[in-house]
Design an enzyme around this catalytic site. Structure first.
Site, PDB file in Angstrom:
ATOM      1  N   GLU A   1      52.482  49.587   8.246  1.00 50.13           N
ATOM      2  CA  GLU A   1      51.983  50.083   9.225  1.00 50.13           C
ATOM      3  C   GLU A   1      51.952  51.889   9.180  1.00 50.13           C
ATOM      4  OE1 GLU A   1      50.980  50.735  13.676  1.00 50.13           O
ATOM      5  OE2 GLU A   1      51.473  49.081  12.572  1.00 50.13           O
TER       6      GLU A   1
ATOM      7  N   ASP B   1      54.017  39.144  11.657  1.00 50.91           N
ATOM      8  CA  ASP B   1      53.657  40.171  12.046  1.00 50.91           C
ATOM      9  C   ASP B   1      53.733  41.189  12.425  1.00 50.91           C
ATOM     10  OD1 ASP B   1      50.439  41.621  12.471  1.00 50.91           O
ATOM     11  OD2 ASP B   1      50.224  40.727  14.762  1.00 50.91           O
TER      12      ASP B   1
END
Length: 282
Positions: free
Chosen positions: A137, A85
Site C-alpha cells: 500500500e 489483508d
C-alpha cells in the site's frame, strides 16, 4: 482445482486489465462466511480473493485458517485466492505464506517511504521464492479535499508509488484515492485524475480498498480508471451479523447453528452476487 500460484494470480489480474474489470476481494471473519464466499464464487463462476484480517488469525489461528482455505481452494472449480489483508507485521506475512496463503498484503504505508520499501521487499523476496503474490500500500497519496492538497503533492505520490513498485517488485498496489474503510458518513469523493495518473505510471494492478458504501457508479468509474481488485469487508460482515441476529430472534436460540447460518449465508451471498456484478463492469 489445485492451489493457485502467483503466475496464475498475475494472469487473472492481467485478464482484468485487458478486459477492463476488477476481481472481487471479500473479507471473511469465520468459516461460515468463508464457505458462503466460496459457494458464491462457484455459483457465478467468478474468481475471487477470500481474505482475512490479522484479527481473524488472532481469533481462529493461522494453521486452521490455512488448512481450511487449502481444502476450499482445492475443491473449487473456479480460482480462489486466499489472502492476508492489511497485515502490518512482516513476520505474520511470512507465517501466512508458510501456512498456505497464496497472497499476502504487507501494509507498511504508515511508515516513511524507505521503511515501507524495506518491509515490502522483505516479504516479496520470501513470497516470490514460494510462488506467492504480494500486495503493498502507498498511503501518502492524498485526495482532493485533503488539507494542503495540491496537484504537485499528488504527483509526488505518483513518484513514490512508482519507486515502491520498481524497488520491491511487488505484484499489486493498494492506492489511497479517497476511499475509506467501513461505511461512509458521506459519499466518498474519489480522485479519478490521480488514479489515472498512477495507472499510467505504475505497471502493476491497482487495488481499491474500502469498497463498502462506495456507490456503484463510482466503483465502475474507478475500474475504468485502472482499478483491478476491489476490496469489500464491512458490507459482508454487517449483513452476516445482522442476519444471524434476526434469524435467532425469529427461530429462537434452541435452533441448530447450521439452520441459523443457512439464513445468514443466503443473505451474505446476495451481497456477494451484487459485488461480483459490479466488479464484472458489464
Amino acid at each position: 482445482m489445485m492451489k493457485i500460484e502467483r503466475e496464475q494470480i498475475e494472469e487473472l489480474l492481467q485478464d482484468a486489465e485487458k478486459n477492463n474489470y476488477a476481481i472481487p476481494h471479500f473479507n471473511h471473519s469465520d468459516f461460515w462466511d468463508m464457505s458462503a464466499i466460496a459457494e458464491a464464487a462457484q455459483e457465478k463462476d467468478t474468481p475471487v480473493f477470500i481474505a482475512c484480517l490479522p484479527k481473524v488469525i488472532e481469533a481462529i489461528g493461522i494453521e486452521k485458517l490455512g488448512a481450511v482455505a487449502q481444502i476450499t481452494m482445492e475443491q473449487s472449480k473456479t480460482p480462489i485466492i486466499y489472502h492476508l489483508d492489511h497485515c502490518h507485521s512482516v513476520e505474520l506475512c511470512l507465517k501466512a505464506i508458510d501456512n498456505g496463503y497464496n497472497s499476502v498484503m504487507i501494509d507498511a504505508a504508515d511508515l516513511p517511504l524507505e521503511e515501507n520499501i524495506k518491509a515490502v521487499k522483505t516479504v516479496v523476496d520470501y513470497a516470490h521464492a514460494r510462488n506467492v503474490h504480494v500486495e503493498a500500500e502507498i498511503g501518502k497519496i492524498k485526495s482532493a479535499g485533503d488539507e494542503g492538497y495540491t496537484p504537485e503533492a499528488a504527483f509526488a505520490g505518483i513518484e513514490e508509488a512508482k519507486q515502491l513498485v520498481d524497488e520491491t517488485g511487488v505484484d499489486a498496489l493498494a492506492v489511497s484515492i479517497g476511499s475509506e474503510h467501513g461505511f461512509y458518513q458521506h459519499a466518498p469523493k474519489l480522485d479519478y485524475d490521480l488514479l489515472e495518473k498512477i495507472h499510467a505510471h505504475v505497471q502493476v494492478p491497482l487495488v481499491l480498498h474500502g469498497g463498502s458504501g462506495i456507490p456503484e457508479d463510482d466503483v465502475r468509474k474507478a475500474i475504468n480508471g485502472g482499478i483491478r481488485k476491489v476490496n469489500v469487508g464491512t458490507h459482508i460482515r454487517y449483513t452476516y451479523v445482522k442476519s444471524v441476529g434476526e434469524a435467532i430472534q425469529e427461530k429462537g436460540p434452541a435452533t441448530h447453528t447450521a439452520d441459523i447460518m443457512e439464513v445468514a449465508k443466503k443473505n451474505v451471498k446476495e451481497v456477494l452476487y451484487d459485488w461480483m456484478r459490479i466488479c464484472s463492469n458489464k
